[in-house]
Design an enzyme around this catalytic site. Structure first.
Site, PDB file in Angstrom:
ATOM      1  N   LYS A  28       0.834  -1.212   0.000  1.00 17.36           N
ATOM      2  CA  LYS A  28       0.000   0.000   0.000  1.00 17.36           C
ATOM      3  C   LYS A  28       0.862   1.253   0.000  1.00 17.36           C
ATOM      4  O   LYS A  28       0.618   2.196  -0.759  1.00 17.36           O
ATOM      5  CB  LYS A  28      -0.934   0.003   1.212  1.00 17.36           C
TER       6      LYS A  28
ATOM      7  N   ALA B 188      -0.048  -3.883  10.899  1.00 16.87           N
ATOM      8  CA  ALA B 188       1.284  -3.671  10.332  1.00 16.87           C
ATOM      9  C   ALA B 188       1.317  -2.293   9.697  1.00 16.87           C
ATOM     10  O   ALA B 188       0.325  -1.834   9.128  1.00 16.87           O
ATOM     11  CB  ALA B 188       1.588  -4.738   9.291  1.00 16.87           C
TER      12      ALA B 188
ATOM     13  N   ALA C 213      -0.746   0.923   5.929  1.00 14.41           N
ATOM     14  CA  ALA C 213      -1.086   0.082   7.081  1.00 14.41           C
ATOM     15  C   ALA C 213      -2.128  -0.954   6.690  1.00 14.41           C
ATOM     16  O   ALA C 213      -2.901  -0.767   5.754  1.00 14.41           O
ATOM     17  CB  ALA C 213      -1.617   0.948   8.228  1.00 14.41           C
ATOM     18  N   ASP C 214      -2.118  -2.042   7.437  1.00 13.53           N
ATOM     19  CA  ASP C 214      -3.129  -3.067   7.257  1.00 13.53           C
ATOM     20  C   ASP C 214      -3.398  -3.712   8.613  1.00 13.53           C
ATOM     21  O   ASP C 214      -2.473  -3.895   9.408  1.00 13.53           O
ATOM     22  CB  ASP C 214      -2.682  -4.125   6.243  1.00 13.53           C
ATOM     23  N   THR C 215      -4.644  -4.048   8.863  1.00 14.08           N
ATOM     24  CA  THR C 215      -5.051  -4.647  10.133  1.00 14.08           C
ATOM     25  C   THR C 215      -5.753  -5.967   9.863  1.00 14.08           C
ATOM     26  O   THR C 215      -6.543  -6.067   8.925  1.00 14.08           O
ATOM     27  CB  THR C 215      -5.995  -3.707  10.907  1.00 14.08           C
TER      28      THR C 215
END
Length: 188
Positions: free
Chosen positions: A52, A105, A68-70
């Protein structure tokens, strides 16, 4: 002042980044998210966060770009966003009365430099009745959230306790991000 870009359209991440008091722009990556199902959950989430950020950083070489990624992880399995209400029901049913991990992250890219880190928080749900699950689904809140819930609104009623950083569960570990930006050389 140096330019900071959040490569996300998430209203939650935008709101959390505002907590740092740093001016920033929002430029959505528009990346088609594909989870590497062969990788362990933490590595897969970190890879998405990097992709991203990279997708936006390619166009803005002088900026500091944050991706970011969750993910919600139950029994080493990633629960993504539900496809429909039925999927949301089964996700919430599987989380009922159990402890799971929420992993966020974050990747920071500036020119040729980059760093990626992740934070995790344990979340324990109350045992949920079918009626409670269906009532929560009726709020429509689960439909765009990893694991079919968001802790900051009605989803908070499902949560018995957390062990770790609340902001990691919401989608951006701001305290760690602040420190990482400083270590990375960002000045504001």
């Amino acid at each position: 002042m140096e330019r900071l870009i959040l490569a996300s359209s998430s209203p939650r991440r935008k709101e959390l980044l505002k907590l740092l008091g740093i001016p920033f722009a929002v430029i959505e990556s528009n990346l088609e998210e594909r989870l590497d199902e062969e990788a362990e959950p933490e590595k897969a989430i970190q890879k998405l966060a990097f992709q991203k950020a990279f997708h936006v950083a390619e166009r803005y070489k002088d900026a500091y770009v944050i991706g970011a990624d969750t993910a919600v992880i139950l029994e080493n399995r990633i629960l993504g966003k539900p496809k429909d209400r039925r999927d949301a029901y089964y996700m919430l049913k599987s989380l009922s009365g159990k402890t799971h991990t929420v992993l966020t992250a974050v990747s920071i890219i500036h020119g040729e430099k980059h760093t990626t880190f992740s934070e995790s928080t344990k979340v324990t749900f109350w045992p949920l009745s079918d009626d409670e699950i269906l009532e929560y689904i009726e709020t429509n809140e689960p439909m765009d959230k990893a694991g079919a819930y968001g802790i900051q609104r009605f989803g908070s009623l499902l949560v018995k306790k957390i062990d770790g950083d609340y902001f990691t569960v919401v989608g951006l570990p701001v305290s760690r991000l602040y420190r990482e930006l400083k270590n990375f050389g960002f000045h504001w």
